[in-house]
Scaffold this motif. Sequence first.
Motif, PDB file in Angstrom:
ATOM      1  N   UNK A   1       0.896  -1.099   0.026  1.00 39.72           N
ATOM      2  CA  UNK A   1      -0.045  -0.185   0.023  1.00 39.72           C
ATOM      3  C   UNK A   1       0.662   1.183  -0.033  1.00 39.72           C
ATOM      4  N   UNK A   2       1.066   1.986  -1.076  1.00 44.59           N
ATOM      5  CA  UNK A   2       1.854   3.170  -1.148  1.00 44.59           C
ATOM      6  C   UNK A   2       1.554   3.609  -2.676  1.00 44.59           C
ATOM      7  N   UNK A   3       2.018   4.831  -2.975  1.00 40.01           N
ATOM      8  CA  UNK A   3       2.255   5.450  -4.361  1.00 40.01           C
ATOM      9  C   UNK A   3       3.540   5.472  -4.562  1.00 40.01           C
ATOM     10  N   UNK A   4       4.180   4.830  -5.197  1.00 32.28           N
ATOM     11  CA  UNK A   4       5.741   4.689  -5.366  1.00 32.28           C
ATOM     12  C   UNK A   4       5.835   4.354  -6.771  1.00 32.28           C
ATOM     13  N   UNK A   5       6.978   4.618  -7.441  1.00 34.52           N
ATOM     14  CA  UNK A   5       7.423   4.214  -8.644  1.00 34.52           C
ATOM     15  C   UNK A   5       7.946   2.996  -8.822  1.00 34.52           C
ATOM     16  N   UNK A   6       7.507   2.074  -9.754  1.00 39.04           N
ATOM     17  CA  UNK A   6       7.815   0.747  -9.915  1.00 39.04           C
ATOM     18  C   UNK A   6       9.317   0.380 -10.233  1.00 39.04           C
ATOM     19  N   UNK A   7       9.935  -0.979  -9.944  1.00 39.02           N
ATOM     20  CA  UNK A   7      11.333  -1.179 -10.097  1.00 39.02           C
ATOM     21  C   UNK A   7      11.661  -0.939 -11.838  1.00 39.02           C
ATOM     22  N   UNK A   8      12.649  -0.500 -11.950  1.00 40.98           N
ATOM     23  CA  UNK A   8      13.288  -0.232 -13.565  1.00 40.98           C
ATOM     24  C   UNK A   8      12.811   1.202 -13.870  1.00 40.98           C
ATOM     25  N   UNK A   9      12.157   1.997 -12.903  1.00 42.65           N
ATOM     26  CA  UNK A   9      11.861   3.457 -13.270  1.00 42.65           C
ATOM     27  C   UNK A   9      13.054   4.074 -12.850  1.00 42.65           C
ATOM     28  N   UNK A  10      13.359   5.170 -13.408  1.00 41.89           N
ATOM     29  CA  UNK A  10      14.567   5.998 -13.200  1.00 41.89           C
ATOM     30  C   UNK A  10      14.319   6.738 -11.490  1.00 41.89           C
ATOM     31  N   UNK A  11      13.102   6.776 -11.192  1.00 35.07           N
ATOM     32  CA  UNK A  11      12.935   7.110  -9.854  1.00 35.07           C
ATOM     33  C   UNK A  11      12.305   6.008  -8.889  1.00 35.07           C
ATOM     34  N   UNK A  12      12.760   4.761  -9.127  1.00 37.15           N
ATOM     35  CA  UNK A  12      11.936   3.863  -8.568  1.00 37.15           C
ATOM     36  C   UNK A  12      12.031   3.696  -6.955  1.00 37.15           C
ATOM     37  N   UNK A  13      10.924   3.302  -6.430  1.00 44.05           N
ATOM     38  CA  UNK A  13      10.633   3.305  -5.137  1.00 44.05           C
ATOM     39  C   UNK A  13      10.454   4.628  -4.483  1.00 44.05           C
ATOM     40  N   UNK A  14      10.250   5.654  -5.243  1.00 45.83           N
ATOM     41  CA  UNK A  14      10.064   7.035  -4.563  1.00 45.83           C
ATOM     42  C   UNK A  14       8.556   7.350  -4.918  1.00 45.83           C
ATOM     43  N   UNK A  15       8.308   8.226  -4.067  1.00 45.22           N
ATOM     44  CA  UNK A  15       6.716   8.877  -4.391  1.00 45.22           C
ATOM     45  C   UNK A  15       6.459   9.258  -5.735  1.00 45.22           C
ATOM     46  N   UNK A  16       5.218   8.942  -6.203  1.00 42.88           N
ATOM     47  CA  UNK A  16       4.844   9.156  -7.343  1.00 42.88           C
ATOM     48  C   UNK A  16       4.094  10.633  -7.538  1.00 42.88           C
ATOM     49  N   UNK A  17       3.982  11.243  -8.619  1.00 42.64           N
ATOM     50  CA  UNK A  17       3.053  12.486  -8.553  1.00 42.64           C
ATOM     51  C   UNK A  17       1.523  12.159  -7.990  1.00 42.64           C
ATOM     52  N   UNK A  18       0.854  11.180  -8.254  1.00 44.38           N
ATOM     53  CA  UNK A  18      -0.275  10.840  -7.781  1.00 44.38           C
ATOM     54  C   UNK A  18      -0.393  11.107  -6.428  1.00 44.38           C
ATOM     55  N   UNK A  19       1.021  10.559  -5.528  1.00 42.03           N
ATOM     56  CA  UNK A  19       1.101  10.612  -4.032  1.00 42.03           C
ATOM     57  C   UNK A  19       1.010  11.990  -3.607  1.00 42.03           C
ATOM     58  N   UNK A  20       1.651  13.073  -4.298  1.00 45.92           N
ATOM     59  CA  UNK A  20       1.575  14.360  -3.961  1.00 45.92           C
ATOM     60  C   UNK A  20       0.170  14.952  -4.256  1.00 45.92           C
ATOM     61  N   UNK A  21      -0.601  14.614  -5.402  1.00 45.57           N
ATOM     62  CA  UNK A  21      -1.632  15.196  -5.674  1.00 45.57           C
ATOM     63  C   UNK A  21      -2.640  14.916  -4.576  1.00 45.57           C
ATOM     64  N   UNK A  22      -2.490  13.345  -4.080  1.00 48.67           N
ATOM     65  CA  UNK A  22      -3.387  13.217  -2.914  1.00 48.67           C
ATOM     66  C   UNK A  22      -3.180  13.936  -1.613  1.00 48.67           C
ATOM     67  N   UNK A  23      -1.876  14.179  -1.272  1.00 49.55           N
ATOM     68  CA  UNK A  23      -1.158  14.666  -0.305  1.00 49.55           C
ATOM     69  C   UNK A  23      -1.840  16.348  -0.325  1.00 49.55           C
ATOM     70  N   UNK A  24      -1.801  16.883  -1.384  1.00 50.04           N
ATOM     71  CA  UNK A  24      -2.277  18.241  -1.472  1.00 50.04           C
ATOM     72  C   UNK A  24      -3.739  18.087  -1.379  1.00 50.04           C
ATOM     73  N   UNK A  25      -4.479  17.229  -1.729  1.00 55.18           N
ATOM     74  CA  UNK A  25      -6.008  17.249  -1.484  1.00 55.18           C
ATOM     75  C   UNK A  25      -6.528  16.963  -0.307  1.00 55.18           C
ATOM     76  N   UNK A  26      -5.650  16.334   0.569  1.00 60.53           N
ATOM     77  CA  UNK A  26      -5.816  16.147   1.997  1.00 60.53           C
ATOM     78  C   UNK A  26      -5.934  17.407   2.712  1.00 60.53           C
ATOM     79  N   UNK A  27      -4.772  17.908   2.306  1.00 57.47           N
ATOM     80  CA  UNK A  27      -4.509  19.283   2.870  1.00 57.47           C
ATOM     81  C   UNK A  27      -5.676  20.441   2.621  1.00 57.47           C
ATOM     82  N   UNK A  28      -5.964  20.341   1.518  1.00 59.65           N
ATOM     83  CA  UNK A  28      -7.200  21.170   1.118  1.00 59.65           C
ATOM     84  C   UNK A  28      -8.655  21.067   1.813  1.00 59.65           C
TER      85      UNK A  28
END
Length: 905
Positions: A797-824
């Motif tokens: 359970x998380x929003x992280x890039x899959x293995x093989x991606x240049x930013x693998x295992x870091x948070x995706x853009x969707x994670x930050x969208x959800x984070x901003x939506x929660x704050x709003x």
Amino acid sequence: MNRVRGRSGADNIEMSPSNSRNDDINGYYRESSSPGSRHTLSEIEKQQQSKDSVFFRDGVRRIDFVLSYTDESDAKSGRKRELYEANLEKVGLELETEDKSESEDGKTYFVKIHAPWDVLATYADVLKIKVPFKASDIPKKLSIKCLAAPFRLPDHVMHPEPDYFTATFNKNNSDFFIIDDRETFFIPSTRNRIVYYILSRCPYVEDERVEKDKKGIKRLLTNGTYTAAFPLHDCRYWMRSKDTNCESERYNLYHYWAKLSCFFKQQPLNLIRKYYGERIGLYFAWLGFYTEMLFFAAVVGTLCFMYGLSSYKQNEWSKEICSEKIGGNIIMCPLCDKRCSYWKLNITCDASWQSHLFDNVGTLFFAVFMGIWVTLFLELWKRRQARLAYEWDLVDIEEEQQRLQMRPEYENRCTSRKLNPITQESELVLERSTTDLVGKLFLCWVAVLFWICLTISCIVGVIAYRLAVYAAFSSFMKENAHLNKMTSSITPQLATAVTASCINFIIIMLLNVMYERVAVWITDLEIPKTHVEYENKLTMKMFLFQFVNYYSSCFYVAFFKGKFVGYPGGYLYMFGQRTKLRNEECDPGGCLIELTTQLVVVMTGKQVWGNIQESLAPWLKNWWRGRKSRRQPESLYTRWEQDYNLLVVGHLELFYEYLEMVVQFGFITLFVASFPLAPLLALFNNIIEVRVDAWKLTTQYRRPVASKTHSIGAWEEILSGIAILSVVTNAFIVAYTSEMIPRLVYMYAYQPGRTMKGYINNSLSVFKISDMPLAHRPDEDEIPPWFNDSITTCRYHDYRYPPGHENQYTHTLQYWHIFAAKLIFIIIMEHVVFLVKFSLAWMIPDVPSDVRDRIKRERYLVQEYLHEYEVKRLTSQLSGNQDDSTSVNRVQPSLSAHEVVSENL
């Protein structure tokens, strides 16, 4: 003692109803006696007396208070009693002693106390007691009696006294007031309050100036000089008194109020106030109003729960979890190191359906509704309290309470006097050095902080238990094949959560018992000036601890659990990786269902335990204390003997009742977004709570000394603080604990069809198993048989890039969208609810307009009538025809109230 022998049996505490019906009379046979003298009953007189008499032997003078003692004490105690009772007689009280040979146990003396008119009038003046001077001429509002008839009580129970305009009693102007009969002018609760005021300040030494601290009934009870001091109940609770001079108010309270069958009836608040005093009456008024308001919250919460049930089958994400094609093919990463294995998502099918009952759009609506409800509750209570304050003559008592309800413990420590700048009267002052004051305050608050830290440590211990036991539950269920059928409904996470909640509840109750004594001890160290100040200080200390003790586990599950877990290749650990205690993840069904479980266990457990303790414990204590009397079932018990065998109402009894209800109020407001049925459970509990409290007060306890208070005190501020905090906590629960915001972001930003299809796959990140460190991988014997080498990835359970991606295992853009939506969402919800909340508070006046008008009219009439009275009296004096009835013993105007008391004592 020789008693009348009969065939009927006796109850362990009071005479049984069958025996009580054999009484011929309910008062003493009247005989002449001089005021203040002491008598000893003969055997014949004792046999002729009624069990329920509340009068002296002459049948005229009412017993206002009773003291008891045994002859087992030493000569020093006897000397103290002799001096104390002599000083009471000097004040003007009249005493009558029952010899030990007349008592049931053969060793207890009873000293009956009567306050004559002169004493009552003097101290009514000192205590600023309000009494009627004119019948009210304001018409009552019409009510729809036909609709309220099933819930109403008889008028003589609901309104035991006529409606009058009242004014502060003045002994010099006693004929200004409506005095039909001096013996009944002051009601029994007022009489026992006056007598107790004298008892608590009367010295038991010859020269008070030499040993100033040796005074008051409290010290005499503490050192064993007296065994009890209490006012009498007016009759047995199961039948009326046969004496026409006795009101039988206890019977009315039991018959119309204390029975559980009366749960749907109104409370006779005026009768409660008249019998027990304003302080107890105000508690039951608040509890009744709180229960009434809970009805509306319970209805809305039940509707929200019904919405969750009705939309049960439309839950798209649960369908995907339960589907063999989707949930059955999703392999999840292990939830703990070594002892936990890979698992399929569809085993959380039942937990997902259960979570939907509380995690839906109805939850958001209910969270907003409760933010508005709690404001309406507090504002409408202020109006109800203002109305009661007027009707019960509590409007102008605040300053008098501060000045006249000074604690005897404080007075005993005072060594000097100081001029009060407001009243311009000399007052007792406790001189304390700055070092002493700072030292005691430091000690008090260090003790409070220590216990709060101890509570937090216990919570951390429970969290460690969760982490350590989860793996054990997983292995246990795996090793016991016959339990495999249960794993779909009872998962290791659920088993861990339930057992941890039960352990946490036990720890809470144990810490409560220990901390209560510490809180009372450190409050006594501060030596508060008044009873109100004492209770406020104790209230703040107790509630701070109770807040941490009861709510910390819920705060952990709601806002910390599952938020700092990491990911399979970089898990976070409690106290470092060496402990091997990996930070706890949420249940597969989500953290909201765990918060619901925690809330239900702690809240319901506390309520059930509280009701058992309040109802069963007093009954068992009275049964144990009265077990010897059952060996003599035909004995004749007097009213004071019956009351002597009852339990004592502690001076903090009401404080604990408030504390219990305020803690419950916190549960149904701070975390109600996770469990909409919480108000319904609280409603059922409170319906029983009102009647249980009434039953034990009426049948199991001695009659408490009446006392006044103008409000519920510091509890009102605490409730307001909880109300404000609840808006914040519920906003965070909806945003961070539930899955509502991620679902809405997915539906409106990442799903073109605006449906929830594909949400489960979108909300789970992918991890390559070969990237998992060996220390995190499950043991060989833990790997399930369906797992094979073809499975190379697992999900979490998380929003992280899959293995093989240049930013693998870091948070995706969707994670930050959800984070901003929660704050709003949090900002918008808080501002909207706070705007409505403070708008309602501003629009609803604290004092109803008709009450404000009545207060103004009463003040006007007091000035007008008193002016006319003074003019008439002055005219009469000038004409030399002053009536003898207006001549009174005048109190010197230069003396303060406490100096008058000291002079009399």
